[in-house]
Design an enzyme around this catalytic site. Sequence first.
Site, PDB file in Angstrom:
ATOM      1  N   ASP A   1       0.840  -1.195   0.000  1.00 40.47           N
ATOM      2  CA  ASP A   1       0.000   0.000   0.000  1.00 40.47           C
ATOM      3  C   ASP A   1       0.878   1.250   0.000  1.00 40.47           C
ATOM      4  O   ASP A   1       1.887   1.323   0.707  1.00 40.47           O
ATOM      5  CB  ASP A   1      -0.888  -0.023   1.243  1.00 40.47           C
ATOM      6  CG  ASP A   1      -1.867   1.129   1.293  1.00 40.47           C
ATOM      7  OD1 ASP A   1      -2.688   1.239   0.380  1.00 40.47           O
ATOM      8  OD2 ASP A   1      -1.794   1.908   2.258  1.00 40.47           O
TER       9      ASP A   1
ATOM     10  N   GLU B   1      14.874 -15.368  -0.352  1.00 37.80           N
ATOM     11  CA  GLU B   1      15.318 -16.455   0.520  1.00 37.80           C
ATOM     12  C   GLU B   1      14.275 -17.571   0.595  1.00 37.80           C
ATOM     13  O   GLU B   1      14.602 -18.704   0.982  1.00 37.80           O
ATOM     14  CB  GLU B   1      15.552 -15.936   1.943  1.00 37.80           C
ATOM     15  CG  GLU B   1      16.683 -14.940   2.089  1.00 37.80           C
ATOM     16  CD  GLU B   1      16.740 -14.374   3.500  1.00 37.80           C
ATOM     17  OE1 GLU B   1      16.046 -14.939   4.394  1.00 37.80           O
ATOM     18  OE2 GLU B   1      17.449 -13.374   3.716  1.00 37.80           O
TER      19      GLU B   1
END
Length: 560
Positions: A226, A275
């Site tokens: 956002d 990751e």
Amino acid sequence: MSQQPSAAPAPTSAVATVSERHDWWRDAVIYQVYPRSFADSNGDGMGDLEGVRTRLPYLRDLGVDAVWLSPFYASPQADAGYDVADYRAVDPMFGTLLDADALIRDAHALGLRIIVDLVPNHSSDQYEWFKRALAEGPGSPSRDRYHFRPGKGKNGELPPNDWESIFGGPAWTRVTEPDGTPGEWYLHLFAPEQPDFNWEHPAVGDEFRSILRFWLDMGVDGFRIDVAHGMVKAEGLPDLGSHEQLKLLGNDVMPFFDQDGVHAIYRQWRRILDEYSGERIFVAEAWTPTVERTANYVRPDELHQAFNFQYLGTHWDAEELRTVIDRTLDAMRPVGAPATWVLSNHDVTRHATRFANQAGLGTQIRLAGDRALGLRRARAATLLMLALPGSAYVYQGEELGLPDVVDLPDEVRQDPAYFRGAGQDGFRDGCRVPIPWTREGSSYGFGDGGSWLPQPAGWGELSVEAQTGEPGSTLELYREALAVRRSTADLGAGDAVEWLRAPEGVVAFRRGDFVCVANTTGESVAVPAHGRVLLASGEITETAGEAKVPADTTVWWTRA
């Protein structure tokens, strides 16, 4: 700070249960769920996570690839959940962390991915950090995590600068200090209940990296960010030097939006995301002056997608559409990112109503317009959008052809912008009315206890029940379009279209053996028949190698 146990349920693997598809996000169709308006499981009139979970088979059968959930975090709901009080807790109105875990697991089992909203530009004024900052007073380390400043004027009675809130009025609110005296001011680019974080403070970055890992460990497949163009403010918070600043948004780089410093944050975040297995993604809500500046957010080491607001704001006009399509593809190609296409969301008037009115009224309007015209154009615009290279977004209920509810009584409105002068128009409630599932019932199948915003009479005839299996219905058009899109090799991912010669007011392009023709005019046009018709948004006729395409109609052909 959590209102529930902050330890997440056992992690779920995003790659173990959703379908394996490399670079899935490059051509994904992502469905936006506004949780409070999707499905209510407990009859309190408010949608919730369990309601969403029970409707996941519907979304699978619709044919979407992923579900983006608007905020469901613990929040006072001053701005429908975009004022977060605890980023690691579910607000009780929506359920619990266990409900979120069950939703993620069930979605993955159905082959759907889950994207959640992240709100990093501001917190709630009930966030523990902000409450501590108020209590500790001027000069405290806690205040450095936000933008607190002394006011101007003889007694500090004027705001620190001339910035205006997106919701109207000044972007600053003065606090009363612990000793009862008028004190410093704090920055809030949105409602006063949404103080902006100071991203120059290392604790802010540390906190959000931890929040990312919390939800990634829960198994979410990505984040919609956002106000991704906010967060970093120009050094010194300089005056803008003008009033009616909302009119400048989308035209200029502002001292509080689209500052280059945001990109260092996203490069850090991308390393965290990479990751994790399963091709998790970031999507930017970045209102920028140009699509070229939007492309900065999706460079290879930053975010994966960015909403294409330039396309959303384009009129139903062939020349305008061709221009924005070309500019979008040209901007995304150098950074290797997919284009995105979107027609509606929770902040703008539904496109079935926007297209029912004359051009030039903006993306928030309060006029019903010509309902039949709006629906015809909306259906045609959907087929055009789904034929373009890249990823597409569908806002809940648009597959039903829902119009905006433009006649909500003022006393039921809840959009915070409605209550603040000179800000956004404040009519976002019209696109947030709970969607209808059945022909009858207290809330047309939304739940057993009514709905938090009143639904209009006749809503049942637009319901999922009414349209399912109905030839020519908008729901069946979406289902078929998404099935054809998935099964047609030339659709989906890509970075170019081949424009074809066409009559004035007609958009026509080829992608391999696939051809899309969209008639944006108010009259039927004759065009060459480009092979076998795959799908059309209206009735067409073909004779002797020529097709007559009605007004405001899109057709898909294939030569394969």
